[in-house]
Design a protein around this motif. Structure first.
Motif, short mmCIF file in Angstrom:
data_model
loop_
_atom_site.label_atom_id
_atom_site.label_comp_id
_atom_site.label_asym_id
_atom_site.label_seq_id
_atom_site.Cartn_x
_atom_site.Cartn_y
_atom_site.Cartn_z
N ALA A 78 -35.72 5.13 -67.80
CA ALA A 78 -35.98 3.97 -67.36
C ALA A 78 -37.46 3.83 -67.32
O ALA A 78 -38.29 4.64 -66.84
CB ALA A 78 -35.37 3.87 -65.88
N LEU A 79 -37.96 2.92 -67.90
CA LEU A 79 -39.54 2.60 -67.91
C LEU A 79 -40.04 1.39 -66.89
O LEU A 79 -39.27 0.39 -66.81
CB LEU A 79 -39.77 1.77 -69.37
CG LEU A 79 -39.39 2.61 -70.66
CD1 LEU A 79 -39.99 2.21 -71.79
CD2 LEU A 79 -40.03 4.25 -70.49
N HIS A 80 -40.73 1.86 -66.19
CA HIS A 80 -41.27 1.06 -64.89
C HIS A 80 -42.75 0.42 -65.27
O HIS A 80 -43.55 1.29 -65.97
CB HIS A 80 -41.30 1.92 -63.77
CG HIS A 80 -39.98 2.40 -63.37
ND1 HIS A 80 -39.42 3.29 -64.21
CD2 HIS A 80 -39.35 2.34 -62.32
CE1 HIS A 80 -38.20 3.78 -63.33
NE2 HIS A 80 -38.16 3.11 -62.21
N LYS A 81 -42.86 -0.92 -64.77
CA LYS A 81 -44.22 -1.47 -64.90
C LYS A 81 -44.76 -1.31 -63.57
O LYS A 81 -44.15 -2.03 -62.54
CB LYS A 81 -44.35 -2.63 -65.73
CG LYS A 81 -43.75 -2.80 -67.06
CD LYS A 81 -43.92 -4.31 -67.32
CE LYS A 81 -43.37 -4.35 -68.99
NZ LYS A 81 -43.24 -5.89 -69.39
N SER A 82 -45.97 -0.99 -63.41
CA SER A 82 -46.81 -1.05 -62.17
C SER A 82 -47.01 -2.59 -61.74
O SER A 82 -47.35 -3.24 -62.77
CB SER A 82 -47.67 -0.11 -62.01
OG SER A 82 -48.73 -0.44 -62.52
N GLY A 83 -47.00 -3.06 -60.56
CA GLY A 83 -47.23 -4.30 -60.03
C GLY A 83 -48.63 -4.66 -60.33
O GLY A 83 -49.14 -5.76 -60.48
N ASP A 84 -49.64 -3.26 -60.25
CA ASP A 84 -51.09 -3.71 -60.55
C ASP A 84 -51.47 -3.61 -61.98
O ASP A 84 -52.75 -3.89 -62.23
CB ASP A 84 -51.69 -2.56 -59.70
CG ASP A 84 -51.45 -1.27 -60.32
OD1 ASP A 84 -50.86 -1.13 -61.30
OD2 ASP A 84 -51.98 -0.32 -59.59
N ASP B 129 -51.45 6.04 -67.33
CA ASP B 129 -52.66 4.78 -66.78
C ASP B 129 -53.01 3.99 -68.04
O ASP B 129 -53.34 4.81 -68.67
CB ASP B 129 -53.64 5.91 -65.88
CG ASP B 129 -53.23 6.43 -64.82
OD1 ASP B 129 -52.31 5.83 -64.07
OD2 ASP B 129 -53.63 7.46 -64.53
N ARG C 3 -50.23 0.83 -64.79
CA ARG C 3 -49.30 2.03 -64.99
C ARG C 3 -48.15 1.65 -65.72
O ARG C 3 -47.45 0.80 -65.23
CB ARG C 3 -49.53 2.91 -63.79
CG ARG C 3 -48.56 4.46 -64.18
CD ARG C 3 -48.66 5.22 -63.01
NE ARG C 3 -49.97 5.74 -62.62
CZ ARG C 3 -50.26 6.45 -61.42
NH1 ARG C 3 -49.36 6.69 -60.78
NH2 ARG C 3 -51.50 7.02 -61.14
N PHE D 107 -46.51 -0.29 -73.04
CA PHE D 107 -44.80 -0.46 -72.56
C PHE D 107 -44.01 -0.72 -73.89
O PHE D 107 -43.13 0.08 -74.03
CB PHE D 107 -44.63 -1.73 -71.73
CG PHE D 107 -43.18 -1.96 -71.70
CD1 PHE D 107 -42.44 -1.44 -70.53
CD2 PHE D 107 -42.40 -3.03 -72.33
CE1 PHE D 107 -41.07 -1.47 -70.51
CE2 PHE D 107 -41.28 -3.16 -72.10
CZ PHE D 107 -40.56 -2.42 -71.41
N LEU E 81 -44.49 4.06 -66.00
CA LEU E 81 -43.76 5.23 -65.73
C LEU E 81 -42.38 5.31 -66.15
O LEU E 81 -41.53 4.48 -66.13
CB LEU E 81 -43.85 5.44 -64.18
CG LEU E 81 -43.30 6.65 -63.57
CD1 LEU E 81 -43.92 6.88 -62.22
CD2 LEU E 81 -41.75 6.45 -63.28
#
Lengths: 107, 107
Positions: free
Chosen positions: A49-55, A18, A58, A28, A60
């Motif tokens: 695999a690195l993920h960016k939250s749309g908000d 978070d 976060r 990131f 992940l």
């Protein structure tokens, strides 16, 4: 590129961070460098695999390892402990998983 | 089987459910039925993979949709709203993501 397949006997490790407003890009970059410089060279590493939250709040990491033994060897390696200090100070939520069920539109 | 590929323009939706000790199997079955009976038949659905945490305390759904529009149409469909009532009462943490970076051992 990773595949998610319940028939493949891998350990899945999902770690989420978070982040404060405006800090997603910085966190990131930090995690990406750690993956590139340290994680991907470990024996038994399969994918990350690195993920960016749309908000924007976060990051992940969806990671796969050949086995729990490989993942434990990674976690306890002195270079990894040293290199992950800054990242762990961000208090990630990390957990181990098995893929129990999967469906896709193409069957 | 899902593939995680930053070059593929999909919406990733990751939903996690924290469960009480001993309830993981029951919650898993409930979510699996919802995926099978409702989600997988929606237009624009790409894949869903259900994960069980090794500590027994979480179920995580890693899902992919063709577009945000498809996902929004799914979420607001009356049959989906009706069918997801029990699942939403479990207060899942659901978030939308993009895959920003990925590496794997095979290159």
């Amino acid at each position: 590129m990773a595949t998610i397949d319940p028939n493949r006997d891998l350990l899945t490790v999902i770690v989420s961070f978070d982040v404060k407003p405006g800090e997603q890009e910085e966190v990131f970059d930090e995690i990406r460098r750690f993956v590139d410089d340290v994680v991907r060279q470990q024996p038994g590493f399969v994918s990350s695999a690195l993920h960016k939250s749309g908000d924007g709040r976060r990051i992940l990491n969806y990671a796969q390892w050949e086995s729990r033994a490989a993942y434990d060897a990674f976690r306890t390696h002195p270079r990894v402990i040293e290199g992950s200090r800054a990242i762990l100070s961000r208090k990630p939520d990390g957990r181990e998983y098995e893929v129990a069920y999967a469906v896709s539109a193409d069957g």
